[in-house]
Scaffold this motif. Structure first.
Motif, PDB file in Angstrom:
ATOM      1  N   TRP A  57       0.782  -1.252   0.090  1.00 29.06           N
ATOM      2  CA  TRP A  57       0.050  -0.050  -0.079  1.00 29.06           C
ATOM      3  C   TRP A  57       0.887   1.259  -0.097  1.00 29.06           C
ATOM      4  O   TRP A  57       0.359   2.349  -0.403  1.00 29.06           O
ATOM      5  N   THR A  58       1.977   1.305   0.462  1.00 33.04           N
ATOM      6  CA  THR A  58       2.753   2.295   0.289  1.00 33.04           C
ATOM      7  C   THR A  58       3.664   2.632  -0.859  1.00 33.04           C
ATOM      8  O   THR A  58       4.016   3.995  -1.001  1.00 33.04           O
ATOM      9  N   GLN A  59       3.664   1.766  -1.634  1.00 39.60           N
ATOM     10  CA  GLN A  59       4.073   1.921  -2.761  1.00 39.60           C
ATOM     11  C   GLN A  59       3.147   2.094  -4.032  1.00 39.60           C
ATOM     12  O   GLN A  59       3.621   2.434  -5.020  1.00 39.60           O
ATOM     13  N   ARG A  60       1.831   1.630  -3.678  1.00 42.11           N
ATOM     14  CA  ARG A  60       0.974   1.956  -4.815  1.00 42.11           C
ATOM     15  C   ARG A  60      -0.162   3.273  -4.366  1.00 42.11           C
ATOM     16  O   ARG A  60      -0.812   3.471  -5.299  1.00 42.11           O
ATOM     17  N   LEU A  61      -0.263   3.431  -3.243  1.00 41.73           N
ATOM     18  CA  LEU A  61      -0.979   4.525  -2.792  1.00 41.73           C
ATOM     19  C   LEU A  61      -0.319   5.739  -2.184  1.00 41.73           C
ATOM     20  O   LEU A  61       0.028   5.499  -0.839  1.00 41.73           O
ATOM     21  N   PRO A  62      -0.138   6.918  -2.956  1.00 42.42           N
ATOM     22  CA  PRO A  62       0.544   7.759  -2.049  1.00 42.42           C
ATOM     23  C   PRO A  62      -0.137   8.304  -0.817  1.00 42.42           C
ATOM     24  O   PRO A  62       0.429   8.709   0.014  1.00 42.42           O
ATOM     25  N   GLU A 101       5.659  11.977 -16.718  1.00 43.15           N
ATOM     26  CA  GLU A 101       4.623  10.781 -16.673  1.00 43.15           C
ATOM     27  C   GLU A 101       4.577  10.413 -15.223  1.00 43.15           C
ATOM     28  O   GLU A 101       3.354   9.706 -14.834  1.00 43.15           O
ATOM     29  N   VAL A 102       5.684  10.308 -14.529  1.00 38.83           N
ATOM     30  CA  VAL A 102       5.848   9.648 -13.198  1.00 38.83           C
ATOM     31  C   VAL A 102       4.991  10.735 -12.469  1.00 38.83           C
ATOM     32  O   VAL A 102       4.111  10.168 -11.393  1.00 38.83           O
ATOM     33  N   LEU A 103       5.080  12.167 -12.523  1.00 46.74           N
ATOM     34  CA  LEU A 103       4.556  12.932 -11.672  1.00 46.74           C
ATOM     35  C   LEU A 103       2.739  12.764 -12.031  1.00 46.74           C
ATOM     36  O   LEU A 103       1.855  13.297 -11.167  1.00 46.74           O
ATOM     37  N   ASP A 104       2.463  12.667 -13.195  1.00 46.11           N
ATOM     38  CA  ASP A 104       1.174  12.627 -13.914  1.00 46.11           C
ATOM     39  C   ASP A 104       0.570  11.377 -12.918  1.00 46.11           C
ATOM     40  O   ASP A 104      -0.646  11.519 -12.385  1.00 46.11           O
ATOM     41  N   ASP A 105       1.238  10.378 -12.874  1.00 49.15           N
ATOM     42  CA  ASP A 105       0.732   9.025 -12.374  1.00 49.15           C
ATOM     43  C   ASP A 105       0.501   9.307 -10.820  1.00 49.15           C
ATOM     44  O   ASP A 105      -0.532   9.011 -10.357  1.00 49.15           O
ATOM     45  N   LEU A 106       1.422   9.721 -10.189  1.00 45.33           N
ATOM     46  CA  LEU A 106       1.295  10.314  -8.727  1.00 45.33           C
ATOM     47  C   LEU A 106       0.043  11.130  -8.683  1.00 45.33           C
ATOM     48  O   LEU A 106      -0.750  10.743  -7.581  1.00 45.33           O
ATOM     49  N   GLN A 107      -0.434  12.020  -9.512  1.00 45.43           N
ATOM     50  CA  GLN A 107      -1.357  13.170  -9.351  1.00 45.43           C
ATOM     51  C   GLN A 107      -2.701  12.195  -9.551  1.00 45.43           C
ATOM     52  O   GLN A 107      -3.660  12.536  -8.715  1.00 45.43           O
ATOM     53  N   ALA A 108      -2.503  11.159 -10.371  1.00 43.14           N
ATOM     54  CA  ALA A 108      -3.810  10.319 -10.504  1.00 43.14           C
ATOM     55  C   ALA A 108      -4.111   9.554  -9.537  1.00 43.14           C
ATOM     56  O   ALA A 108      -5.363   9.351  -9.211  1.00 43.14           O
ATOM     57  N   ARG A 109      -3.248   9.064  -8.441  1.00 40.05           N
ATOM     58  CA  ARG A 109      -3.471   8.296  -7.479  1.00 40.05           C
ATOM     59  C   ARG A 109      -3.833   9.060  -6.385  1.00 40.05           C
ATOM     60  O   ARG A 109      -3.908   8.289  -5.076  1.00 40.05           O
ATOM     61  N   LEU A 110      -3.358  10.399  -6.321  1.00 39.51           N
ATOM     62  CA  LEU A 110      -3.479  10.951  -4.999  1.00 39.51           C
ATOM     63  C   LEU A 110      -4.935  10.969  -4.362  1.00 39.51           C
ATOM     64  O   LEU A 110      -4.898  10.887  -2.935  1.00 39.51           O
ATOM     65  N   PRO A 111      -5.909  11.418  -4.972  1.00 35.73           N
ATOM     66  CA  PRO A 111      -7.206  11.485  -4.458  1.00 35.73           C
ATOM     67  C   PRO A 111      -7.512  10.369  -3.328  1.00 35.73           C
ATOM     68  O   PRO A 111      -7.399   9.279  -3.706  1.00 35.73           O
TER      69      PRO A 111
END
Lengths: 186, 175
Positions: A55-60, B11-21
């Motif tokens: 979970w820590t590497q898949r969900l920020p 793309e890494v930052l975009d992926d992060l952004q998409a996973r944040l909510p």
């Protein structure tokens, strides 16, 4: 350290005594007893880092929750959001939360022999740190600064400039005392 | 000794952004220390991360420093303003990073400062084998400083749980 004194459970390298992470399933909460003195980490199933990776590497958000609990437990001042997000982003983009947690596993199972330290040594004492063990290992020199307000993270206070000035002052004082041959404790 | 510059791909930052909510959260129990991160605090932090935080600004700030890599160890090297200061190596703890010391660097202009990333943190990959303990790190630090031309050094460490014990053990090989 009261009821949360350091405790190293004797488990196999492969499994946790508490079984909280059996079968690779993660438990998205902190273990009871993760304490202000930091000793709780030694009871944390952090040693099963590969499982927490789920979970820590898949969900920020999971990463933020996990590290956020540490920042709260080990600080008396919550670090600024911008600094926390920079740290979180660094951990995220490099995907290093798992590899960083391996420190605890490696040092548990490949421990360094404790020895008295002959090198001139200074240490700062801050809130939420387990100092007594360290102080027993530095008998030759010790320039000890105690701060009732502080945290484990050097630049993480709400007033990092003030904190950093204090660190530099202490560092400079240590060298001055070292060169003049004085032992400083206070 | 290879110069190093930080650049995270879009793309890494975009992926992060998409996973944040955080779409779902655990039930709001009455919070107390020891039960995990307080949910409202977490939502506020993640909201800031998603909507206000600017990683590119941090990249610009960090790339103003001198970064290098040497045998898998990433480090920042700031020489003293005078050209030769007391060598000082600053070690972060967990869960921290070399970022801990960035704001401190302008105040350490009397020192030759080296701020490495521990193996397995940030831009220093962790070796695959086990046993990467304090002794290993200490010896790597000693080798790094020797290669930078420093025969004696000052080591400082800020650590989280193991506190001073770690930093003291790291001083053992110092001369």
């Amino acid at each position: 350290m009261g009821s949360t004194s350091p405790h190293w459970s004797r488990t196999s390298p492969q499994g946790g005594r508490r079984g909280a992470l059996r079968h690779g399933a993660f438990v998205p909460r902190s273990e009871p007893g993760l304490g202000r003195d930091g000793a709780g980490l030694q009871r944390d199933p952090v040693h099963q880092a590969a499982d927490r990776r789920l979970w820590t590497q898949r969900l920020p958000g999971g990463l933020a929750a996990y590290l956020g609990e540490k920042w709260h437990s080990w600080s008396d001042v919550t670090p600024p959001d911008d600094f926390l997000c920079a740290t979180l982003t660094l951990y995220w983009v490099t995907q290093t939360i798992t590899s960083s947690m391996r420190d605890y596993w490696d040092n548990r199972w490949y421990p360094v022999d404790p020895k008295y330290v002959g090198t001139p040594t200074a240490f700062g004492v801050f809130a939420h740190q387990t100092v007594p063990r360290a102080s027993r290992r530095a008998r030759i020199w010790s320039a000890c600064t105690t701060s009732s307000a502080g945290q484990s993270f050097p630049a993480a206070g709400t007033s990092p400039q003030l904190r950093n000035r204090r660190d530099r002052r202490d560092l400079t004082a240590f060298f001055r005392d070292l060169s003049s041959g004085h032992r400083t404790v206070g | 000794m290879e110069p190093f510059r930080i650049h995270v791909a879009d793309e890494v930052l975009d992926d992060l952004q998409a996973r944040l909510p955080i779409r779902d959260g655990p039930t709001r129990y009455r919070h107390r220390l020891g039960q995990g991160t307080e949910l409202d605090w977490l939502r506020r932090l993640v909201s800031y991360w998603a909507h206000e935080f600017d990683w590119r600004a941090w990249e610009r700030k960090l790339n103003a420093l001198n970064h290098f890599t040497r045998e898998g160890i990433h480090f920042v090297h700031q020489r003293a303003a005078s050209g030769r200061g007391v060598p000082l190596i600053l070690t972060h703890g967990w869960p921290s990073s070399f970022l801990d010391y960035v704001d401190m660097l302008p105040m350490l202009e009397d020192f030759d400062v080296v701020v490495p990333s521990l193996p397995g943190y940030g831009f220093s990959p962790r070796p695959l084998e086990v046993g990467i303990n304090y002794r290993y790190v200490s010896e790597r630090w000693h080798r790094l400083m020797t290669e930078l031309g420093y025969s004696a050094m000052v080591r400082a460490a800020m650590t989280s749980v193991l506190g001073c014990r770690r930093s003291l053990q790291w001083t053992i090989p110092s001369r």
